[in-house]
Write an enzyme that holds these catalytic residues in place. Structure first.
Site, short mmCIF file in Angstrom:
data_model
loop_
_atom_site.label_atom_id
_atom_site.label_comp_id
_atom_site.label_asym_id
_atom_site.label_seq_id
_atom_site.Cartn_x
_atom_site.Cartn_y
_atom_site.Cartn_z
N GLU A 1 10.76 -4.43 5.86
CA GLU A 1 9.79 -3.75 6.73
C GLU A 1 10.34 -3.60 8.14
OE1 GLU A 1 7.61 -2.15 5.34
OE2 GLU A 1 7.10 -3.21 3.52
N TYR B 1 0.80 -1.22 0.00
CA TYR B 1 0.00 0.00 0.00
C TYR B 1 0.83 1.27 0.00
CZ TYR B 1 1.38 -0.45 4.84
OH TYR B 1 2.12 -0.60 5.98
N GLY B 2 2.15 1.14 -0.03
CA GLY B 2 3.01 2.32 0.05
C GLY B 2 4.08 2.28 -1.02
N SER B 3 5.34 2.35 -0.61
CA SER B 3 6.45 2.37 -1.56
C SER B 3 6.47 1.11 -2.43
CB SER B 3 7.78 2.52 -0.83
OG SER B 3 7.99 1.44 0.05
N LEU B 4 5.95 -0.01 -1.92
CA LEU B 4 5.93 -1.25 -2.70
C LEU B 4 4.85 -1.27 -3.79
CD1 LEU B 4 6.74 -3.79 0.13
CD2 LEU B 4 8.24 -3.08 -1.73
N ALA C 1 5.21 0.76 -6.13
CA ALA C 1 6.08 1.10 -7.27
C ALA C 1 6.84 -0.15 -7.72
CB ALA C 1 7.06 2.20 -6.86
#
Length: 180
Positions: free
Chosen positions: A91, A23-26, A28
């Site tokens: 993480e 849901y964040g940087s991943l 991309a």
């Protein structure tokens, strides 16, 4: 992949495939490729009763359970045990890998997947809503470089944790003189 990474993976998860909600940087592909050396197939998904927060002093987000909220993201499908271990290391201690129910956007089917939930539910540094499109424009290129550095470190016998890699990388970036 180094022997150290392979030997740490639990026997029960090493040969299984896993699904991971990101849901964040991943979100991309560039970050995922830097970590896993591939971009697994994925599907758009929603996680109900969670909220995605900005974190003071960080460029990546956190999620925590919040009634009547939802987080959009995607599910990385077919993650190997070794890849799951790499994601766990990435993480770091800030997140707890948690089983959650997500809904695929295309067909509303339910799926059980892992998600990385912020470990401190009372963190005073969480605020507002994190925005992926803003992150892509402002932070993605540097974050990919930091992720590549982390992955190189991970393959060394004495690797440093991702939080330390992040803090060292962003301190170096902030210490660079500004262009005139």
């Amino acid at each position: 992949m180094s022997v150290a990474v392979n030997s740490v993976v639990g026997i029960g998860t090493q040969n299984q495939n896993h699904n991971v909600f990101v849901y964040g940087s991943l979100l991309a592909d560039e970050v995922v490729r830097a970590l896993l050396n591939r971009v697994p197939s994925s599907s758009s998904a929603t996680l109900s009763d969670y909220h995605r927060f900005k974190i003071k002093g960080r460029v990546y987000p956190a999620i925590l359970p919040v009634q009547s909220k939802k987080v959009t993201g995607r599910v990385l499908l077919g993650i190997s045990g070794v890849e799951l271990h790499i994601l766990d290391e990435f993480e770091d201690v800030e997140y707890t890998r948690t089983e959650v129910d997500v809904f695929f956007t295309e067909n509303s089917e339910n799926l059980r997947a892992y998600a990385y939930v912020w470990s401190n539910p009372n963190d005073p540094d969480l605020y507002a809503e994190w925005d992926f499109e803003e992150w892509k424009k402002v932070h993605m290129n540097d974050f990919v470089k930091m992720t590549e550095e982390f992955k190189q470190q991970l393959e060394l016998p004495e690797s440093k944790p991702r939080v330390q890699t992040y803090e060292t990388f962003y301190k170096q970036e902030n210490d660079k003189p500004l262009d005139p």
